[in-house]
Design a protein around this motif. Structure first.
Motif, short mmCIF file in Angstrom:
data_model
loop_
_atom_site.label_atom_id
_atom_site.label_comp_id
_atom_site.label_asym_id
_atom_site.label_seq_id
_atom_site.Cartn_x
_atom_site.Cartn_y
_atom_site.Cartn_z
N THR B 168 0.82 -1.21 0.00
CA THR B 168 0.00 0.00 0.00
C THR B 168 0.86 1.26 0.00
O THR B 168 0.55 2.24 -0.68
CB THR B 168 -0.94 0.00 1.21
OG1 THR B 168 -1.67 -1.22 1.21
CG2 THR B 168 -1.91 1.15 1.16
N ASN B 169 1.95 1.22 0.76
CA ASN B 169 2.83 2.37 0.84
C ASN B 169 3.47 2.67 -0.52
O ASN B 169 3.49 3.81 -0.98
CB ASN B 169 3.91 2.10 1.91
CG ASN B 169 4.79 3.30 2.16
OD1 ASN B 169 5.81 3.46 1.51
ND2 ASN B 169 4.39 4.15 3.07
N THR B 171 2.32 1.80 -3.34
CA THR B 171 1.23 2.24 -4.20
C THR B 171 1.02 3.75 -4.07
O THR B 171 0.92 4.46 -5.08
CB THR B 171 -0.07 1.51 -3.83
OG1 THR B 171 0.17 0.11 -3.88
CG2 THR B 171 -1.18 1.87 -4.78
N THR B 172 0.99 4.23 -2.84
CA THR B 172 0.80 5.67 -2.62
C THR B 172 1.95 6.45 -3.24
O THR B 172 1.73 7.47 -3.90
CB THR B 172 0.75 5.99 -1.12
OG1 THR B 172 -0.15 5.08 -0.50
CG2 THR B 172 0.29 7.40 -0.88
N GLN B 173 3.17 5.95 -3.05
CA GLN B 173 4.32 6.68 -3.59
C GLN B 173 4.26 6.77 -5.11
O GLN B 173 4.56 7.81 -5.68
CB GLN B 173 5.61 5.99 -3.15
CG GLN B 173 5.93 6.28 -1.70
CD GLN B 173 6.88 5.27 -1.14
OE1 GLN B 173 7.22 4.29 -1.79
NE2 GLN B 173 7.30 5.49 0.08
N PHE B 175 1.54 6.55 -6.92
CA PHE B 175 0.40 7.40 -7.27
C PHE B 175 0.75 8.88 -7.15
O PHE B 175 0.43 9.69 -8.00
CB PHE B 175 -0.79 7.05 -6.39
CG PHE B 175 -1.99 7.91 -6.62
CD1 PHE B 175 -2.58 7.96 -7.88
CD2 PHE B 175 -2.54 8.67 -5.61
CE1 PHE B 175 -3.69 8.76 -8.10
CE2 PHE B 175 -3.64 9.47 -5.83
CZ PHE B 175 -4.22 9.52 -7.08
N VAL B 176 1.45 9.19 -6.06
CA VAL B 176 1.83 10.58 -5.81
C VAL B 176 2.77 11.08 -6.91
O VAL B 176 2.69 12.22 -7.34
CB VAL B 176 2.48 10.70 -4.42
CG1 VAL B 176 3.28 11.97 -4.31
CG2 VAL B 176 1.43 10.65 -3.34
N LYS B 179 0.57 10.08 -10.59
CA LYS B 179 -0.83 10.54 -10.59
C LYS B 179 -1.71 9.70 -11.50
O LYS B 179 -2.59 10.21 -12.16
CB LYS B 179 -0.88 12.02 -10.97
CG LYS B 179 -0.10 12.86 -9.98
CD LYS B 179 0.36 14.18 -10.53
CE LYS B 179 1.26 14.88 -9.56
NZ LYS B 179 2.59 14.27 -9.44
N LEU B 181 -4.21 6.38 -11.62
CA LEU B 181 -4.96 5.52 -10.71
C LEU B 181 -4.78 4.03 -10.98
O LEU B 181 -5.16 3.20 -10.15
CB LEU B 181 -6.45 5.88 -10.77
CG LEU B 181 -6.82 7.14 -9.98
CD1 LEU B 181 -8.15 7.69 -10.47
CD2 LEU B 181 -6.89 6.86 -8.50
N TYR B 184 -3.51 1.76 -8.27
CA TYR B 184 -4.41 1.24 -7.23
C TYR B 184 -5.10 -0.05 -7.68
O TYR B 184 -5.30 -0.97 -6.90
CB TYR B 184 -5.46 2.29 -6.86
CG TYR B 184 -4.95 3.28 -5.83
CD1 TYR B 184 -4.66 2.85 -4.53
CD2 TYR B 184 -4.74 4.61 -6.15
CE1 TYR B 184 -4.18 3.74 -3.59
CE2 TYR B 184 -4.26 5.50 -5.21
CZ TYR B 184 -3.98 5.06 -3.93
OH TYR B 184 -3.50 5.93 -3.00
N VAL B 185 -5.48 -0.08 -8.96
CA VAL B 185 -6.09 -1.29 -9.50
C VAL B 185 -5.11 -2.45 -9.40
O VAL B 185 -5.45 -3.58 -9.03
CB VAL B 185 -6.54 -1.08 -10.96
CG1 VAL B 185 -7.18 -2.33 -11.52
CG2 VAL B 185 -7.48 0.11 -11.06
N ALA B 187 -2.57 -2.76 -7.28
CA ALA B 187 -2.42 -3.17 -5.88
C ALA B 187 -3.59 -4.06 -5.46
O ALA B 187 -3.43 -5.07 -4.78
CB ALA B 187 -2.34 -1.94 -4.98
N PHE B 188 -4.78 -3.66 -5.90
CA PHE B 188 -6.00 -4.42 -5.63
C PHE B 188 -5.85 -5.87 -6.10
O PHE B 188 -6.11 -6.82 -5.36
CB PHE B 188 -7.14 -3.71 -6.36
CG PHE B 188 -8.52 -4.11 -5.95
CD1 PHE B 188 -9.09 -3.57 -4.82
CD2 PHE B 188 -9.26 -5.01 -6.71
CE1 PHE B 188 -10.37 -3.91 -4.43
CE2 PHE B 188 -10.54 -5.35 -6.33
CZ PHE B 188 -11.09 -4.80 -5.20
N TYR B 191 -3.24 -7.88 -3.99
CA TYR B 191 -3.79 -8.35 -2.71
C TYR B 191 -4.72 -9.54 -2.92
O TYR B 191 -4.71 -10.51 -2.17
CB TYR B 191 -4.55 -7.24 -2.00
CG TYR B 191 -3.68 -6.36 -1.14
CD1 TYR B 191 -3.09 -6.85 0.02
CD2 TYR B 191 -3.44 -5.04 -1.48
CE1 TYR B 191 -2.30 -6.06 0.82
CE2 TYR B 191 -2.64 -4.23 -0.69
CZ TYR B 191 -2.07 -4.74 0.45
OH TYR B 191 -1.29 -3.95 1.24
#
Lengths: 279, 214, 217
Positions: B168-169, B171-173, B175-176, B179, B181, B184-185, B187-188, B191
């Motif tokens: 998740t971490n 993923t955020t990095q 994304f940031v 930019k 999305l 996120y898909v 990462a989903f 998991y």
């Protein structure tokens, strides 16, 4: 029934005791940490002996500090810190931390410096010390290019996004009458989320640090945004150090000045922002 | 699609960290859970109270809060452990609290008559506990304990909030920075894949143990 | 430095504000999610095969991924295909779907444990499948799984923490912002106590329910 209540009461007590122990342990610790600084300030000699400066950052704040494709931490602040460390003859170690509890990480000694677009604020000054500022950042108001909003006053009745626990938020909160005129001030964990929500249309505007906008969003998408007239109180970015760590602070000031004088700082600024933002 | 592949190497860092912390945390869970459960059922009264407080406090508060308190509370008390192991410890204690309760329920669901029968045969209490009650309780508790273990992989997502580079971490990095999305898909899906593998492993484990039931 | 007692009173109003958001979400999600779980569990047991398969995939997805990612995807990614939902609606939908995925599996497990003889006896008495489910199987299953439901409920309270992902403030998030501005972790201790109180109240309610509706009648 009675028994379970008793149990609850005792357990809450146990938790409260731990809490009390935490605060009690902090109280005597305060004069302790200040005393040795009066007698002997080893903040710099410790770093020098170790040969490395541990820099704490939130590794998701482009362009100041973030991860590149190779998972390396890069950014304007990182380059600047590398230059400073080079001058001081030590190596730089980058340590990602939870930014909201940054001052605690400094005070527990987990990191030597907090260097990640760290703005000087009165609240932070109570807990930590700062070097001389090296750049300014102004919270500016950004909307989509086709927005009808034109000035800061137009924000009355608008839904506005901002990054939680950011210096921009503190700046905005200095003008409570402005905040009250908003329909809502929504706080996001990162600017990217706020900007994404702006594009989705859930919010009308984002208040964002000028360095983050001009150094990150604008270059990626030059025609998408519009900056409104009017801004909030500028903030100064500096390096945060432990309270009383004067030796380290002075050494960093000396190094920062040297990096500025040599033109290296300007070079770094041109690389990340395309203009010289160093002060 | 090209983009999704280009970020895979970086995602992999997160996957490895997630798996690492997961296994580090899950190893002590079963022994701890069983020990604590026995303590709760058969231990002396003070121990039972202590364990009750333990399960109550650890099951009643959010994991993130526990992580924060351990991270900042322990140094105040003069205890310093590396973040990664601190997080693993919190996970282990958190999941153990749940497994303790599951095991306790299982032990208590064993018919009292078995204790009495064992007593009548002259078998000492602890022998009854270890040789007769526990093996049965273990089998009863296994399905719930397994689902707890599977849930744990998702709970590891919380360490991203204390700046450890898990899926998740990372993923955020990403994304940031980019930019986009899609990350996120991705990462989903990762998991989903991880939990599916775990479900498969634990199902086999369950089958294996229940085979000896007859 | 103020003592924890003074700080408690100082921090309480803001934290209570967060607590209210936490409790509202909890109440609404339970009010919708619990009945829905019973229906979904029943359909998983006696529904047509294709429906069972669809529900199986749904459970797999929602139990197999972190809630945080579900929230982020529904909030930020759905708009890219033209579905823009308000934050409250996103929270409501994602939490209800997630809770239902877990709780329906719990109840289904309870249903599976009910003797086959009961189905046959009810059938022999001329009851339809829906009637058997509603009057005989579901009430027993729900009673049987009360303890597990209690842990699920406590988990839900703690999971409300994640609404921070879509810009909403819950109890823990308020605590974090206090910690950030006050530079002391006491707000976390206060939050800890509040969470423990809620969890204890929930446990108490459920143990009363268990006494009132014992698993075996």
């Amino acid at each position: 029934m009675k028994k379970s209540w008793l149990l609850i009461a005792i357990a809450i007590l146990a938790v409260a005791l731990v809490g009390a122990a935490c605060t009690n342990a902090e109280e005597p610790a305060d004069p302790d940490t200040q005393e040795p600084t009066e007698t002997v300030d080893d903040s710099w000699s410790k770093v020098e002996a170790r040969g490395e400066l541990i820099l704490g950052l939130d590794d998701s704040f482009p362009p100041m500090g973030f991860r590149d494709e190779n998972n390396e931490i890069v950014g304007f602040d990182i380059d600047l810190a590398e230059a400073v460390c080079e001058y001081l003859g030590i190596t730089l170690t980058k340590k990602p931390i939870e930014w909201s509890t940054m001052t605690m990480s400094i005070n527990t000694g987990e990191i030597d410096v907090a260097w990640n677009g760290t703005s000087i604020t009165p609240e932070r000054l109570e807990a930590i010390d700062f070097t001389d500022p090296y750049t300014n950042s102004t919270p500016i108001i950004v909307t989509l290019a086709d927005s009808e909003l034109a000035t800061k006053d137009d924000l009355a009745g608008a839904t506005v996004g901002i990054q939680a626990e950011s210096s921009a938020l503190e700046s905005v909160e200095k003008e409570p009458e402005v905040v009250e005129s908003f329909a809502e001030l929504r706080q996001y964990s990162t600017y990217v989320e706020a900007m994404t929500d702006l594009e989705i249309g859930r919010i009308d505007a984002v208040i964002i640090d000028s360095v983050a906008f001009y150094g990150d969003f604008q270059p990626n998408n030059p025609d998408a945004y519009k900056v409104l007239e009017g801004e909030f109180t500028p903030e100064q970015y500096a390096v945060g150090v432990k309270k009383g760590a004067d030796a380290l602070r002075e050494k960093l000031n000396e190094a920062l000045q040297a990096v500025k004088d040599s033109g290296k700082a300007t070079e770094i600024s041109m690389k990340w922002f395309g203009e010289d933002l160093v002060i | 699609m090209e983009y999704a592949i280009s970020i895979l190497p970086q995602m992999w860092v997160g996957v490895l960290n997630t798996i690492k912390i997961y296994f580090l945390a899950i190893l002590p869970v079963l022994p701890l859970g069983v020990l604590f459960a026995i303590g709760k059922v058969a231990g002396p009264k003070p121990l039972r109270w202590l364990l009750n407080i333990y399960t109550w406090a650890w099951r009643g508060t959010p994991l993130l809060l526990q992580l924060m308190i351990v991270k900042f509370g322990l140094p105040v008390l003069g205890i310093n452990i590396p973040e990664f192991y601190g997080a693993a410890l919190v996970f282990a204690l958190n999941t153990s609290a749940y497994v303790t309760e599951i095991m306790r329920g299982a032990i208590q669901s064993i018919d009292r008559g078995q204790y009495e029968a064992a007593k009548a045969l002259g078998i000492p209490y602890w022998t009854t506990m270890f040789r007769i009650v526990l093996p049965q309780a273990f089998r009863i508790a296994l399905p719930s304990a397994c689902s707890e273990a599977i849930n744990m992989i998702k709970d590891t997502a919380i360490i991203s909030l204390i700046s450890l580079q898990d899926i998740t971490n990372v993923t955020t990095q990403i994304f940031v920075r980019d930019k986009n999305l899609i990350v996120y898909v991705e990462a989903f899906c990762i998991y989903l894949l991880l939990t599916s593998v775990l479900v498969f492993i634990f199902n086999r484990l369950e089958k294996r143990f229940s085979r000896h039931e007859q | 430095m103020t003592t924890i007692g003074e700080y408690f009173l100082e921090a309480l109003p803001l934290l209570l504000d967060g607590l209210i958001s936490t409790l509202i979400i909890f109440a609404v999600v339970v009010a919708i999610g619990f009945p829905l779980s019973i229906i979904v569990a029943s359909l998983k047991t006696i529904g047509p095969k294709w429906l069972r398969r669809v529900l199986g995939v749904y459970t797999w997805i929602f139990r197999g991924t972190p809630l945080l990612l579900q929230l982020v995807l529904v909030y930020y990614a759905l708009p890219t295909i033209g579905v823009v939902l308000s934050d409250n609606l996103v929270i409501l939908i994602v939490y209800v779907l997630s809770v239902t995925a877990y709780e329906s599996e719990v109840i289904r497990g309870g249903m599976a444990g009910i003797e086959n003889g009961q189905y046959e006896a009810a059938k022999a008495l001329g009851m339809s499948r829906v009637q058997i489910m509603r009057r005989i199987i579901a009430p027993q299953a729900v009673r049987k799984v009360l303890p597990t439901t209690c842990s699920e409920a406590i988990i839900l309270i703690k999971d409300t923490t994640l609404i921070a992902a879509v810009g909403e403030f819950d109890l823990l998030r308020h605590a974090t912002s206090l910690v950030t501005s006050d530079f002391r972790i006491d707000a976390y201790v206060v939050a800890l106590i509040l969470y423990l109180i809620i969890a204890s109240i929930l446990t108490l309610i459920f143990s009363k329910l268990e006494k009132r509706y014992p698993a075996s009648i």
